[in-house]
Design a protein around this motif. Structure first.
Motif, PDB file in Angstrom:
ATOM      1  N   SER A   1      13.950  -3.204  -7.623  1.00 32.91           N
ATOM      2  CA  SER A   1      12.777  -3.630  -6.882  1.00 32.91           C
ATOM      3  C   SER A   1      11.723  -4.111  -7.867  1.00 32.91           C
ATOM      4  N   VAL A   2      10.865  -4.987  -7.392  1.00 35.75           N
ATOM      5  CA  VAL A   2       9.845  -5.547  -8.272  1.00 35.75           C
ATOM      6  C   VAL A   2       8.777  -4.517  -8.600  1.00 35.75           C
ATOM      7  N   SER A   3       8.272  -3.824  -7.581  1.00 36.94           N
ATOM      8  CA  SER A   3       7.158  -2.930  -7.844  1.00 36.94           C
ATOM      9  C   SER A   3       6.928  -2.012  -6.668  1.00 36.94           C
ATOM     10  N   GLY A   4       6.091  -0.995  -6.906  1.00 36.61           N
ATOM     11  CA  GLY A   4       5.562  -0.184  -5.833  1.00 36.61           C
ATOM     12  C   GLY A   4       4.196  -0.718  -5.445  1.00 36.61           C
TER      13      GLY A   4
ATOM     14  N   VAL B   1       0.811  -1.212   0.000  1.00 39.48           N
ATOM     15  CA  VAL B   1       0.000   0.000   0.000  1.00 39.48           C
ATOM     16  C   VAL B   1       0.844   1.261   0.000  1.00 39.48           C
ATOM     17  N   TYR B   2       1.874   1.327   0.815  1.00 35.60           N
ATOM     18  CA  TYR B   2       2.652   2.565   0.885  1.00 35.60           C
ATOM     19  C   TYR B   2       3.868   2.539  -0.049  1.00 35.60           C
ATOM     20  N   GLY B   3       3.868   1.620  -1.022  1.00 39.99           N
ATOM     21  CA  GLY B   3       4.847   1.665  -2.105  1.00 39.99           C
ATOM     22  C   GLY B   3       6.280   1.439  -1.684  1.00 39.99           C
ATOM     23  N   ARG B   4       6.503   0.591  -0.693  1.00 37.01           N
ATOM     24  CA  ARG B   4       7.857   0.284  -0.251  1.00 37.01           C
ATOM     25  C   ARG B   4       8.638  -0.393  -1.374  1.00 37.01           C
TER      26      ARG B   4
END
Length: 888
Positions: free
Chosen positions: A873-876, A834-837
């Motif tokens: 990173s894979v994604s936000g 949710v917070y795009g880590r």
């Protein structure tokens, strides 16, 4: 003389006191009173007598039938008479002592005839089924409500309960189902099938817990986790999809490496030390899309039982965990369908009877919807990501004592990268195929058997050229034939025993070329053949209401039959001899004993203690050089003259406490010692290497930790929170100067929480947050010039860690109909991360120089002279919406 006088005085004083107490007790007993109680519980009756007579009862609540209904009416009678009339029919004795009355079960002299009758025992057996679908139910409780003696249904819904002759009020209960009661007179062996109904028609209305003694995560089963299909659907999965592995990773003891990896780790063990079964068939890579999805459609799952290392003797072949997935049998009564339409995947399930109440089928398929990503251009390159899976099962009830099951599964993943519309420069794919044929046979009311034939295969491809069909391939396949028996000689005793024959074939990696001349000149890597013969015996014994034990012994053996080529290595890991093993002979035989012991002690109802020990042996291991899905190579190799069987000794101890508010707090500690662990020398050559065993190094590992979990079991607000402190340390000969180092999956601190909230009848909310210390990896400590090249300089192995991993997932479910409708549908809104880590799965280090001409490590060009690694990173955040429907 003085001493003698004091002694006489003490005696006189004691006599006076005892006489006074006796007189008071007598007066209390003969006190006249009137009382009328009708159809109240014994517990309520005792409280009323305490209030009226100003006395106190003392008793053990576990020994008296406090919930039994009683009626009593006396007028101007003594307390002694009142208690006699009330308690004698219940076979309870009483004794007056000072200001209290002690109650306990009466001791009786049993006549010879009655003793013979009580020693006469009979067996009640049968199956437990769902009223609506006709499917058998796993883990249902069948027990006598007066004595609480009972049993549970096995993986095929069968139960057996032996009791003394007499009348019983039996209860059948199961999480998410309404309890059923049946009064019977047990005067002979009887066969009775039970049918129970879900507590609500729609799965979204099912409360996780049906009573205070049963939980989706069973507190009475240390080191194990139990999830039903209903439990999975209520949890926040990835992109609105229920998911087994994602759900288990929110439980202490299970962890993933991070995003973008299909590997998962259990209690300090490596990823290849986990066994996942679908109806007894092993699946060697149980993941889609690099671990974001589990490779079995959620609608096909009936039950999941996961063991964190302390598993019964009927399981073997792995060191760390067993995840036993049972597929649904299909609706025995009506045609039905269900499905899930989403942005990332869509699935459809069809089920129904072949012959009503006799046979059924279920077909389930899932397909990724990721083609809309194909047009995305990243640095001039486009990607293709695709996966699908198919699940099928049918079962035929031949007669009351015989039943056949056939299960089939196929799943495939494909990832490709293209430089333009027609040229493919990179691609990896994998597929799993599994099938089982099972025959259930009931020999008698006390003896049940299951005979299974299994075929399973896993293929892994690394494409050199997709257009020319040139690729590197590794694979493993297994064929298994086994028989398992369950014998129920008496109430509280379940004896299990069985034998297994398994054949393995492993291709460690060969290259396929379309061009014939290239294919002729390409070297061939020898393939492996192996044979395992295993047997076991195990007993689950409930010694008393307070003590239960599970003990067993597994005997495992391994050998490698010919034909084949065996390379022998010296102390410097160089080949010194080669053996050609002829057909009909074998080499490298191994034989091991694997004892298992577990005990649960419940001194009082709200607290239990557990302890266990197990030894496990693993004969096959996956040789993989990376956790990243884009660079890893997967090779399965058997034990032989170089690779010896891995072994693990696991000791566990725990405590579970019931708390107010329907909550359970549990603590469990473990210590695991592992031998014959593998690692790789620096710059190991994993690809296309016939001498790959020379790249390996061997040693030991140890893992230890403490797992804490708090669960809320009932109500609109349910869920759990868990914390784990654990370490996984290796010591490998020839690695890191023979010094200890943390394993790459060493995550000292892990915290997870999973919460569910029901708002009315139409809204469900779920949240899951995971945190763990970053995994260990080796980073350079500097750079140097060598022969005109700049090369990195490394220090200690795994001297650095990835950033801490944490992620929040949310989901909201909105019901679109009333729960009593045949067609039910709802919408799930979900957000992953949710917070795009930005949790990295890969780190790299650019070499730049500062003003003095020295290299700065680590650094990236964007960060100038700051010490910051470059990470991928894979994604936000990943939002999703799914439309889920079901007709039944």
């Amino acid at each position: 003389m003085k001493t003698c006088t004091l002694t006489y005085l003490r005696i006189i004083l004691v006599v006076i006191l005892m006489t006074g107490i006796t007189v008071l007790n007598a007066q209390q007993q003969e006190r006249k009173l009137s009382m009328h109680l009708e159809n109240v519980s014994l517990k309520s009756a005792l409280k009323e007598i305490e209030k009226t007579c100003k006395i106190r009862f003392s008793y053990n609540p576990d020994k008296l039938p406090l919930e039994k209904s009683v009626s009593i009416s006396v007028k101007e009678e003594s307390l002694h008479t009142l208690l006699s009339r009330l308690l004698q029919p219940l076979e309870i004795s009483f004794q007056f002592t000072e200001d209290q009355v002690i109650l306990k079960p009466a001791t009786k002299s049993i006549s010879k005839e009655k003793r013979v009758a009580e020693n006469q025992r009979f067996t009640l057996s049968g199956t437990v089924r769902d009223t609506v679908t006709g499917e058998v139910i796993i883990g249902a409780n069948i027990y006598d409500k007066a004595t609480f003696r009972g049993t549970t249904s096995n993986a095929f819904g069968f139960y057996s309960l032996t009791l003394p002759e007499g009348k019983y009020n039996l209860a059948v209960s199961m999480v998410g189902y309404k309890s059923e009661n049946l009064e019977i007179a047990l005067t002979k062996n009887q066969s009775i099938d039970f049918k129970i109904r879900e507590s609500a028609i729609d799965i979204q209305e099912v409360v996780v817990i049906s009573d205070g003694e049963t939980a989706a995560i069973d507190p009475a089963a240390p080191g194990s986790v139990r999830l039903t299909g209903t439990d999975l659907r209520r949890m926040a999965g990835f992109a609105g999809n229920a998911d087994v592995l994602k759900s288990l990773q929110s439980v202490p003891g299970f962890s993933a490496f991070g995003d973008g990896s299909s590997f998962y780790y259990v209690r300090g063990g490596n990823h290849d030390q986990n066994l996942l079964l679908i109806d007894d068939a092993p699946v060697f890579n149980p993941a889609h899309l690099f671990g974001f999805f589990t490779a079995i459609a959620p609608d096909a799952i009936k039950d999941v039982k996961a063991y964190k290392g302390d598993f019964p003797a009927n399981y073997g072949g792995r060191l760390s965990s067993v995840i036993d997935i049972r597929a649904r049998d299909g609706n025995m009564n009506n045609i039905g369908f269900s499905g899930n339409l989403g942005i990332f995947t869509s699935d459809l399930t069809l089920e129904g009877p072949i012959v009503k109440e006799t046979g059924s089928f279920i077909l389930s398929g899932r397909k990724s919807n990721l083609n809309w990503l194909n047009n995305n251009e990243l640095n001039g390159r486009s990607f293709t990501i695709d996966f699908y899976d198919l699940n099928a099962k049918t079962n035929i009830r031949i007669n009351r004592n015989n039943r056949l099951f056939l299960t089939a599964f196929y799943g495939r993943d494909d990832f490709s990268r293209l430089t333009n519309a027609s040229v493919n420069t990179f691609g990896i794919s994998w597929d799993n195929t599994a099938a089982t044929l099972r025959w259930n046979h009931i020999f008698s009311s006390k003896l049940f058997s299951n005979t299974t034939a299994v075929a399973s295969q896993y293929n892994y491809y690394l494409y050199i050229s997709r257009q020319q069909d040139d690729y590197w391939k590794s694979s493993i396949r297994t064929r298994i034939l086994k028989s398992d028996f369950s014998w129920f000689p008496a109430a509280g005793i379940t004896l299990k025993f069985g034998a297994e024959l398994a054949a393995y074939h492993s291709n460690p990696g060969n290259v396929h070329f379309t061009d014939e001349e290239t294919r002729r000149n390409a070297p061939v890597i020898p393939e492996y053949n192996s044979l395992a013969i295993n047997g076991y015996i195990s007993n689950e014994h409930k010694i008393s209401e307070k003590l239960a034990v599970r003990y067993g012994l597994r005997l495992s053996s391994w050998r490698n039959p010919g034909p084949g080529t065996v390379y022998l290595f010296d102390a410097t890991h160089e080949v010194y001899d080669t053996l050609e093993v002829e057909k009909g002979t074998y080499h490298s035989p191994y034989f091991n004993l694997e004892p298992r012991l577990n005990a649960t002690w419940t001194p009082i109802k709200w607290i239990s203690f557990t302890a266990g020990y197990s030894r496990t042996v693993q004969y096959i291991q996956m040789l993989s050089n990376s956790t990243s899905p884009f660079t890893s190579l997967e090779v399965w190799a058997p034990s032989g003259p170089v690779i010896r069987p891995q072994k693990a000794d696991l000791a566990t101890a725990g405590i579970s406490v019931s708390m107010p508010g329907n909550m359970i707090l549990s603590f469990e500690g473990f210590y695991k010692q592992l031998t014959n662990q593998t690692d790789y020398r620096d710059h190991a050559n994993m690809l296309y290497n016939p001498l790959i065993e020379g790249e390996l190094r061997f040693g030991e590992a140890r893992a230890s930790g403490l797992e804490v979990m708090l669960r809320k079991l009932e109500g609109r607000f349910t869920g759990w929170a868990g914390y784990t402190y654990a370490r996984a340390i290796k010591n490998i000969d020839g690695i890191n100067g023979n010094r200890e180092f943390p394993a790459h999956y060493d995550h000292p601190h892990s915290f997870s929480t999973h919460l569910m909230f029901r708002a009315g009848k139409k809204w469900d909310f779920a949240a899951q947050w995971n945190y763990m210390t970053g995994g260990a990896f080796t980073s350079p400590v500097g750079f140097m010039q060598y022969d005109g090249y700049v090369v990195p300089v490394y220090g200690e192995k795994h001297n650095d860690r990835y950033p801490a991993y944490h992620r929040l997932d949310l989901s909201v479910s909105w019901m679109l109909n009333k729960p009593d409708r045949k067609y039910r549908h709802h919408i799930v809104f979900a957000a992953y991360n949710v917070y795009g880590r930005e949790n990295p799965f890969s780190l790299s280090f650019n070499k730049i120089m500062n003003g003095n001409g020295d290299f700065v490590v680590p650094a990236d060009l964007n960060g100038a002279y700051e010490i910051i690694p470059t990470q991928l990173s894979v994604s936000g955040i990943i939002p999703s919406i799914n439309y889920i429907f079901k007709f039944q």
